[in-house]
Scaffold this motif. Structure first.
Motif, mmCIF file in Angstrom:
data_model
loop_
_atom_site.group_PDB
_atom_site.id
_atom_site.type_symbol
_atom_site.label_atom_id
_atom_site.label_comp_id
_atom_site.label_asym_id
_atom_site.label_seq_id
_atom_site.Cartn_x
_atom_site.Cartn_y
_atom_site.Cartn_z
ATOM 1 N N ALA A 326 0.787 -1.208 0.138
ATOM 2 C CA ALA A 326 0.044 0.015 -0.154
ATOM 3 C C ALA A 326 0.745 1.406 -0.143
ATOM 4 C CB ALA A 326 -0.919 -0.138 1.056
ATOM 5 N N THR A 327 2.206 1.059 0.256
ATOM 6 C CA THR A 327 3.044 2.357 0.446
ATOM 7 C C THR A 327 3.988 2.445 -0.593
ATOM 8 O OG1 THR A 327 2.684 2.066 2.863
ATOM 9 C CG2 THR A 327 4.514 3.495 2.031
ATOM 10 N N PHE A 328 4.443 1.289 -1.006
ATOM 11 C CA PHE A 328 5.633 1.322 -2.127
ATOM 12 C C PHE A 328 4.769 0.790 -3.529
ATOM 13 C CE2 PHE A 328 8.039 1.748 1.638
ATOM 14 C CZ PHE A 328 9.006 2.240 1.368
ATOM 15 N N ALA A 329 5.804 1.266 -4.436
ATOM 16 C CA ALA A 329 5.266 1.101 -5.911
ATOM 17 C C ALA A 329 5.305 -0.487 -6.358
ATOM 18 C CB ALA A 329 5.807 1.906 -6.958
ATOM 19 N N ASP A 330 6.480 -1.044 -5.694
ATOM 20 C CA ASP A 330 6.836 -2.492 -6.204
ATOM 21 C C ASP A 330 7.144 -3.103 -4.925
ATOM 22 O OD1 ASP A 330 7.797 -4.639 -7.545
ATOM 23 O OD2 ASP A 330 9.633 -3.706 -8.492
ATOM 24 N N VAL A 331 7.123 -4.313 -4.685
ATOM 25 C CA VAL A 331 7.262 -4.992 -3.573
ATOM 26 C C VAL A 331 7.939 -6.579 -3.926
ATOM 27 C CG1 VAL A 331 6.685 -6.117 -1.280
ATOM 28 C CG2 VAL A 331 6.049 -3.600 -1.830
ATOM 29 N N ASP A 332 8.987 -6.807 -3.601
ATOM 30 C CA ASP A 332 9.261 -8.309 -3.914
ATOM 31 C C ASP A 332 9.337 -9.085 -2.427
ATOM 32 O OD1 ASP A 332 10.489 -10.926 -4.150
ATOM 33 O OD2 ASP A 332 12.084 -10.003 -5.381
ATOM 34 N N PRO A 333 8.173 -9.833 -2.357
ATOM 35 C CA PRO A 333 8.082 -10.395 -0.664
ATOM 36 C C PRO A 333 8.848 -11.432 -0.442
ATOM 37 C CG PRO A 333 6.368 -11.293 -2.413
ATOM 38 C CD PRO A 333 7.452 -10.320 -3.203
ATOM 39 N N ASP A 334 9.520 -11.947 -1.332
ATOM 40 C CA ASP A 334 10.228 -13.125 -0.697
ATOM 41 C C ASP A 334 11.866 -13.392 -1.312
ATOM 42 O OD1 ASP A 334 10.964 -15.497 0.799
ATOM 43 O OD2 ASP A 334 9.769 -16.762 -0.713
ATOM 44 N N ALA A 335 12.499 -12.190 -1.315
ATOM 45 C CA ALA A 335 13.875 -12.276 -1.931
ATOM 46 C C ALA A 335 14.931 -12.652 -0.741
ATOM 47 C CB ALA A 335 14.147 -11.189 -2.562
ATOM 48 N N SER A 336 14.466 -13.899 0.005
ATOM 49 C CA SER A 336 15.493 -14.103 1.050
ATOM 50 C C SER A 336 16.735 -14.756 0.858
ATOM 51 C CB SER A 336 14.580 -15.150 1.860
ATOM 52 O OG SER A 336 15.476 -15.645 3.103
ATOM 53 N N PRO A 337 18.004 -13.903 1.446
ATOM 54 C CA PRO A 337 19.198 -14.261 1.242
ATOM 55 C C PRO A 337 19.466 -15.160 2.397
ATOM 56 C CG PRO A 337 18.990 -12.126 2.470
ATOM 57 C CD PRO A 337 17.706 -12.657 1.979
ATOM 58 N N ASP A 338 18.770 -15.413 3.330
ATOM 59 C CA ASP A 338 18.842 -16.405 4.631
ATOM 60 C C ASP A 338 18.589 -17.863 4.208
ATOM 61 O OD1 ASP A 338 19.019 -17.788 6.808
ATOM 62 O OD2 ASP A 338 18.450 -16.168 8.045
ATOM 63 N N PRO A 339 19.569 -18.771 4.059
ATOM 64 C CA PRO A 339 19.385 -20.207 3.629
ATOM 65 C C PRO A 339 18.375 -20.726 4.376
ATOM 66 C CG PRO A 339 21.673 -19.749 3.479
ATOM 67 C CD PRO A 339 20.885 -18.476 4.214
ATOM 68 N N SER A 340 18.151 -20.399 5.889
ATOM 69 C CA SER A 340 17.422 -21.034 6.931
ATOM 70 C C SER A 340 15.955 -20.700 6.400
ATOM 71 C CB SER A 340 17.475 -20.479 8.252
ATOM 72 O OG SER A 340 17.245 -19.282 8.566
ATOM 73 N N ILE A 342 14.220 -18.650 7.921
ATOM 74 C CA ILE A 342 13.417 -18.118 9.038
ATOM 75 C C ILE A 342 13.302 -16.516 8.895
ATOM 76 C CG2 ILE A 342 13.887 -17.609 11.657
ATOM 77 C CD1 ILE A 342 15.460 -20.416 11.660
ATOM 78 N N ARG A 343 14.430 -15.845 8.217
ATOM 79 C CA ARG A 343 13.954 -14.595 7.936
ATOM 80 C C ARG A 343 13.782 -14.379 6.659
ATOM 81 N NH1 ARG A 343 18.160 -13.873 11.656
ATOM 82 N NH2 ARG A 343 19.635 -13.278 10.091
ATOM 83 N N GLN A 344 12.943 -13.605 6.093
ATOM 84 C CA GLN A 344 12.613 -13.061 4.786
ATOM 85 C C GLN A 344 13.077 -11.747 4.339
ATOM 86 O OE1 GLN A 344 8.403 -14.198 4.136
ATOM 87 N NE2 GLN A 344 9.096 -16.315 3.374
ATOM 88 N N MET A 345 13.356 -11.624 3.114
ATOM 89 C CA MET A 345 13.667 -10.202 2.765
ATOM 90 C C MET A 345 12.785 -9.639 1.875
ATOM 91 S SD MET A 345 17.348 -8.828 0.947
ATOM 92 C CE MET A 345 17.259 -9.595 -0.447
ATOM 93 N N ARG A 346 12.267 -8.460 2.126
ATOM 94 C CA ARG A 346 11.123 -7.780 1.325
ATOM 95 C C ARG A 346 11.909 -6.603 0.658
ATOM 96 N NH1 ARG A 346 9.665 -10.007 6.347
ATOM 97 N NH2 ARG A 346 7.757 -11.121 6.251
ATOM 98 N N VAL A 347 12.031 -6.612 -0.557
ATOM 99 C CA VAL A 347 12.497 -5.419 -1.342
ATOM 100 C C VAL A 347 11.568 -4.761 -1.954
ATOM 101 C CG1 VAL A 347 14.139 -4.876 -3.217
ATOM 102 C CG2 VAL A 347 14.462 -7.101 -1.818
ATOM 103 N N CYS A 348 11.624 -3.355 -1.315
ATOM 104 C CA CYS A 348 10.387 -2.462 -1.797
ATOM 105 C C CYS A 348 11.092 -1.067 -2.712
ATOM 106 C CB CYS A 348 9.756 -1.725 -0.434
ATOM 107 S SG CYS A 348 9.278 -2.902 0.593
ATOM 108 N N ARG A 349 10.538 -0.743 -3.710
ATOM 109 C CA ARG A 349 11.029 -0.051 -4.540
ATOM 110 C C ARG A 349 10.310 1.243 -4.627
ATOM 111 N NH1 ARG A 349 12.297 -4.691 -6.558
ATOM 112 N NH2 ARG A 349 14.464 -5.284 -6.838
ATOM 113 N N LYS A 350 10.632 2.562 -4.470
ATOM 114 C CA LYS A 350 9.741 3.835 -4.429
ATOM 115 C C LYS A 350 9.573 4.259 -5.951
ATOM 116 C CE LYS A 350 9.348 8.191 -2.538
ATOM 117 N NZ LYS A 350 9.954 9.305 -1.575
#
Length: 350
Positions: A326-340, A342-350
Motif C-alpha cells: 500500500a506504500t511502495f510501488a513495487d514489492v518483492d515479498p520473498d527475496a530471502s538471502p537467508d538459507p534457513s 527463518i527470515r525473509q527479505m522484502r525489497v520495496c522500490r519507491k
C-alpha cells in the motif's frame, strides 16, 4: 578504513569459561534438542490426524512432551544464565567502560548524537527484549551486554561480524548511484559498518531508539576505523528531509514493535527515500493465522510469551506485506538471502 574486530571481553577467566559453557548449552539446545523436539512434534501432529489451525490446540498437543519441555527449559535457562553472568562480569569494570564510551564520543571517524532526555515509548520499555535485563535502554552498558550476548546467541556464526557482513553483501542495490544509506534500528551498528564496507563511497547513517546502543555502536565503529554516523532516533519519527537516502535497510525490527509503530516506520522509510530508492526489510516471514500449524508456530509462540518478544506472533500472522504494497510501488515479498528461511527479505522500490 582499517580491518579488524572489536568485541567486549569478560573481566575474569572464570567468567569467560562460564559463558563459553553457556554457549555450549545453547548450541546443544539449538541442534540436538531442537532436532529431537521437531521429530516429536511431527509425530504428535501426524497422530492428531488433522491440521491444527489455532495456537491453543497446538500448545495443548505439544506442551505435554518431556522432550519439548526440556528443549524450552534449556533455552530459557541458558538465556537467564547468560545475561546474569554478562552483566556481572561487565559491571565489575563499569567505570572503565563508561569512560571508554565517553572518550569515543570525542573522536572519529564518524560521529554519534544522542539525547539523555529522550522519552521512550511505553511499548519499548514494557518488556526486557530477549530477556536482556533492563533491555536496550535501561543500562548505560546495554551495548556491551547486547554484543556479548548476541555473540553467544549466534554460537560462533557472527564472530568477527561474519553473519551480518554476509547478509549485507547479498543485498540488492537500487538502480543508479547509492550515495546515502540509512540503517534503521541499527542496535550496535554491525549492519551499519557492513554497509559502509560494501559501499565505501556512500554516506552511511545508523539510527536506533536506545542511547546506549548508538553510543556503543560509535565506540565500536570508530575503534575499527569505519566512518559512519549514528543518531538516537525513532524509526517512526525520523529527522531527515524527504528524499535524503538511496537505500534504507531494516533488519529484524518489525516483529519487535506494535502495528501502529510499524505503519509509521514504513511511512517514514518511504518519505526519506529518493524516487527510485529502495527499502529493504529483513524479518520473520508472514503467514495466515489459520494454519496448518507446525513446530515453527509453536516456537514463535514460546518466544512471544517467554523470551521478551511480545509482538512477534502478531507480526508473523499479520498482513505486513499488504502494508508494504500500500506504500511502495513495487514489492518483492520473498527475496530471502537467508538459507534457513527463518527470515525473509522484502525489497520495496519507491
Amino acid at each position: 578504513m582499517t580491518q579488524g574486530t572489536f568485541r567486549p571481553s569478560a573481566s575474569t577467566l572464570a567468567d569467560h569459561d562460564y559463558l563459553d559453557y553457556v554457549e555450549g548449552v545453547r548450541k546443544f539446545a539449538k541442534s540436538a534438542m531442537d532436532a529431537a523436539a521437531r521429530a516429536v512434534v511431527e509425530d504428535v501432529l501426524a497422530e492428531h490426524g488433522e491440521p491444527v489451525r489455532d495456537v491453543p490446540t497446538l500448545r495443548a498437543l505439544i506442551d505435554p512432551s518431556p522432550v519439548v519441555g526440556l528443549r524450552n527449559r534449556l533455552l530459557r535457562s541458558q538465556q537467564e544464565m547468560m545475561w546474569r553472568r554478562i552483566h556481572q562480569t561487565l559491571d565489575a569494570r563499569r567505570g572503565e567502560l563508561l569512560a571508554e564510551l565517553e572518550a569515543a564520543e570525542q573522536r572519529g571517524p564518524g560521529s554519534v548524537h544522542w539525547d539523555p532526555d529522550l522519552a521512550y515509548p511505553e511499548y519499548f520499555t514494557s518488556a526486557d527484549i530477549h530477556l536482556q535485563p533492563e533491555s536496550y535502554e535501561g543500562d548505560d552498558l546495554a551495548g556491551y551486554i547486547y554484543h556479548y550476548g548476541t555473540n553467544i546467541f549466534y554460537v560462533g556464526r557472527n564472530d568477527d561480524d561474519r553473519a551480518k557482513q554476509g547478509t549485507v553483501d547479498r543485498l540488492p542495490l537500487p538502480e543508479g548511484p547509492t550515495e546515502a544509506v540509512l540503517d534503521l534500528a541499527c542496535s550496535i551498528g554491525q549492519s551499519t559498518t557492513a554497509l559502509k564496507k560494501r559501499l565505501p563511497e556512500a554516506r552511511v547513517t545508523g539510527i536506533d531508539l536506545a542511547a546506549p546502543m548508538v553510543r556503543y555502536a560509535h565506540l565500536r565503529a570508530s575503534t575499527l576505523g569505519i566512518d559512519v554516523d549514528f543518531r538516537q532516533e525513532s524509526a517512526a519519527d525520523l529527522s531527515f528531509e524527504d528524499g535524503t537516502f538511496d537505500l534504507v535497510y531494516c533488519n529484524i525490527l518489525f516483529h519487535e514493535v506494535p502495528r501502529e509503530t510499524a505503519e509509521q516506520v514504513v511511512a517514514e522509510a518511504h518519505r526519506v527515500l529518493r524516487n527510485g530508492g529502495m527499502f529493504i526489510v529483513q524479518d520473520f516471514g508472514n503467514r495466515s493465522p489459520d494454519g496448518p500449524m507446525t513446530m515453527q508456530d509453536y516456537t514463535r509462540n514460546i518466544d512471544t510469551n517467554f523470551n521478551g518478544e511480545p509482538f512477534a506472533s502478531r507480526f508473523v500472522y499479520s498482513d505486513f506485506l499488504d502494508l508494504l504494497r500500500a506504500t511502495f510501488a513495487d514489492v518483492d515479498p520473498d527475496a530471502s538471502p537467508d538459507p534457513s528461511g527463518i527470515r525473509q527479505m522484502r525489497v520495496c522500490r519507491k
